[in-house]
Motif scaffolding. Structure first.
Motif, PDB file in Angstrom:
ATOM      1  N   GLN A  49       9.862 -31.040   7.897  1.00 42.03           N
ATOM      2  CA  GLN A  49       9.072 -30.479   8.993  1.00 42.03           C
ATOM      3  C   GLN A  49       8.095 -31.521   9.534  1.00 42.03           C
ATOM      4  O   GLN A  49       7.972 -31.692  10.750  1.00 42.03           O
ATOM      5  CB  GLN A  49       8.279 -29.259   8.525  1.00 42.03           C
ATOM      6  CG  GLN A  49       9.098 -28.039   8.231  1.00 42.03           C
ATOM      7  CD  GLN A  49       8.229 -26.908   7.697  1.00 42.03           C
ATOM      8  OE1 GLN A  49       7.009 -26.936   7.791  1.00 42.03           O
ATOM      9  NE2 GLN A  49       8.870 -25.901   7.129  1.00 42.03           N
ATOM     10  N   SER A  50       7.402 -32.195   8.637  1.00 41.07           N
ATOM     11  CA  SER A  50       6.423 -33.212   9.044  1.00 41.07           C
ATOM     12  C   SER A  50       7.081 -34.350   9.810  1.00 41.07           C
ATOM     13  O   SER A  50       6.547 -34.811  10.825  1.00 41.07           O
ATOM     14  CB  SER A  50       5.697 -33.779   7.824  1.00 41.07           C
ATOM     15  OG  SER A  50       4.952 -32.785   7.197  1.00 41.07           O
ATOM     16  N   GLU A  51       8.236 -34.808   9.334  1.00 42.97           N
ATOM     17  CA  GLU A  51       8.967 -35.886  10.016  1.00 42.97           C
ATOM     18  C   GLU A  51       9.362 -35.456  11.426  1.00 42.97           C
ATOM     19  O   GLU A  51       9.198 -36.206  12.384  1.00 42.97           O
ATOM     20  CB  GLU A  51      10.223 -36.274   9.239  1.00 42.97           C
ATOM     21  CG  GLU A  51       9.978 -37.122   8.035  1.00 42.97           C
ATOM     22  CD  GLU A  51       9.845 -38.593   8.369  1.00 42.97           C
ATOM     23  OE1 GLU A  51      10.064 -39.002   9.528  1.00 42.97           O
ATOM     24  OE2 GLU A  51       9.497 -39.338   7.456  1.00 42.97           O
ATOM     25  N   ALA A  56      10.699 -23.023   9.537  1.00 44.36           N
ATOM     26  CA  ALA A  56       9.908 -22.886   8.313  1.00 44.36           C
ATOM     27  C   ALA A  56      10.770 -22.957   7.053  1.00 44.36           C
ATOM     28  O   ALA A  56      10.248 -23.196   5.959  1.00 44.36           O
ATOM     29  CB  ALA A  56       9.136 -21.572   8.337  1.00 44.36           C
ATOM     30  N   LEU A  57      12.084 -22.783   7.191  1.00 42.53           N
ATOM     31  CA  LEU A  57      12.978 -22.867   6.035  1.00 42.53           C
ATOM     32  C   LEU A  57      13.219 -24.307   5.587  1.00 42.53           C
ATOM     33  O   LEU A  57      13.686 -24.544   4.469  1.00 42.53           O
ATOM     34  CB  LEU A  57      14.320 -22.201   6.353  1.00 42.53           C
ATOM     35  CG  LEU A  57      14.252 -20.701   6.653  1.00 42.53           C
ATOM     36  CD1 LEU A  57      15.620 -20.195   7.092  1.00 42.53           C
ATOM     37  CD2 LEU A  57      13.744 -19.932   5.448  1.00 42.53           C
ATOM     38  N   ALA A  89      21.639 -25.307  16.554  1.00 41.61           N
ATOM     39  CA  ALA A  89      21.306 -24.010  15.975  1.00 41.61           C
ATOM     40  C   ALA A  89      20.256 -23.246  16.783  1.00 41.61           C
ATOM     41  O   ALA A  89      19.928 -22.109  16.473  1.00 41.61           O
ATOM     42  CB  ALA A  89      20.801 -24.196  14.544  1.00 41.61           C
ATOM     43  N   GLY A  90      19.714 -23.890  17.824  1.00 45.70           N
ATOM     44  CA  GLY A  90      18.722 -23.238  18.669  1.00 45.70           C
ATOM     45  C   GLY A  90      17.307 -23.310  18.132  1.00 45.70           C
ATOM     46  O   GLY A  90      16.404 -22.665  18.656  1.00 45.70           O
ATOM     47  N   VAL A  91      17.107 -24.110  17.084  1.00 50.57           N
ATOM     48  CA  VAL A  91      15.756 -24.265  16.519  1.00 50.57           C
ATOM     49  C   VAL A  91      14.921 -25.187  17.392  1.00 50.57           C
ATOM     50  O   VAL A  91      13.742 -24.925  17.619  1.00 50.57           O
ATOM     51  CB  VAL A  91      15.843 -24.798  15.063  1.00 50.57           C
ATOM     52  CG1 VAL A  91      14.453 -25.037  14.500  1.00 50.57           C
ATOM     53  CG2 VAL A  91      16.626 -23.826  14.187  1.00 50.57           C
ATOM     54  N   LEU A  92      15.534 -26.239  17.898  1.00 49.98           N
ATOM     55  CA  LEU A  92      14.874 -27.193  18.795  1.00 49.98           C
ATOM     56  C   LEU A  92      15.518 -27.151  20.166  1.00 49.98           C
ATOM     57  O   LEU A  92      16.722 -26.933  20.285  1.00 49.98           O
ATOM     58  CB  LEU A  92      15.029 -28.619  18.280  1.00 49.98           C
ATOM     59  CG  LEU A  92      14.244 -29.088  17.086  1.00 49.98           C
ATOM     60  CD1 LEU A  92      14.592 -30.529  16.759  1.00 49.98           C
ATOM     61  CD2 LEU A  92      12.759 -28.971  17.305  1.00 49.98           C
ATOM     62  N   ASP A 150      12.403 -21.845  17.371  1.00 50.05           N
ATOM     63  CA  ASP A 150      12.610 -20.835  16.331  1.00 50.05           C
ATOM     64  C   ASP A 150      11.795 -21.242  15.100  1.00 50.05           C
ATOM     65  O   ASP A 150      12.278 -21.944  14.221  1.00 50.05           O
ATOM     66  CB  ASP A 150      14.099 -20.726  15.997  1.00 50.05           C
ATOM     67  CG  ASP A 150      14.421 -19.568  15.079  1.00 50.05           C
ATOM     68  OD1 ASP A 150      13.505 -19.072  14.375  1.00 50.05           O
ATOM     69  OD2 ASP A 150      15.592 -19.146  15.053  1.00 50.05           O
ATOM     70  N   PHE A 151      10.557 -20.783  15.067  1.00 51.99           N
ATOM     71  CA  PHE A 151       9.660 -21.179  13.989  1.00 51.99           C
ATOM     72  C   PHE A 151      10.055 -20.561  12.648  1.00 51.99           C
ATOM     73  O   PHE A 151       9.783 -21.149  11.601  1.00 51.99           O
ATOM     74  CB  PHE A 151       8.211 -20.821  14.331  1.00 51.99           C
ATOM     75  CG  PHE A 151       7.606 -21.757  15.334  1.00 51.99           C
ATOM     76  CD1 PHE A 151       7.075 -22.965  14.929  1.00 51.99           C
ATOM     77  CD2 PHE A 151       7.597 -21.437  16.677  1.00 51.99           C
ATOM     78  CE1 PHE A 151       6.530 -23.843  15.849  1.00 51.99           C
ATOM     79  CE2 PHE A 151       7.052 -22.309  17.605  1.00 51.99           C
ATOM     80  CZ  PHE A 151       6.517 -23.514  17.189  1.00 51.99           C
TER      81      PHE A 151
END
Length: 85
Positions: free
Chosen positions: A53-55, A46-47, A79-82, A41-42
């Motif tokens: 994000q970099s880590e 992005a939030l 949360a389904g982001v990863l 979930d890009f």
């Protein structure tokens, strides 16, 4: 995804709560280990702040990272982001 203990004297890796197989005493370091993780979930990714994000991208690329990121990975996974294998 899990956290391992690592002996700073010999580099041996072992499960949390165990001691060095070579008999070395602590203090041990801890490391997050991930495999087959990808961002799904890009928009929500992005939030996050640029530094977080970099880590996360760095850990995904290397397959390892600092143990303090474990809770962030779990929250993003839940949360389904990863998605991690």
């Amino acid at each position: 995804m899990y956290v391992i203990s690592k002996c700073p004297q010999c580099g041996a890796e072992f499960k949390l709560g165990k001691s060095c197989p070579q008999g070395h005493g602590g203090p041990y370091t801890y490391e997050l280990v991930v495999s087959d993780c990808e961002i799904r979930d890009f928009d929500r990714f992005a939030l996050l702040t640029h530094s977080v994000q970099s880590e996360i991208i760095s850990v995904i690329e290397r397959g390892r990272g600092p143990s303090f990121l474990y809770s962030i990975f779990v929250k993003l996974r839940d949360a389904g982001v990863l998605v991690c294998g």
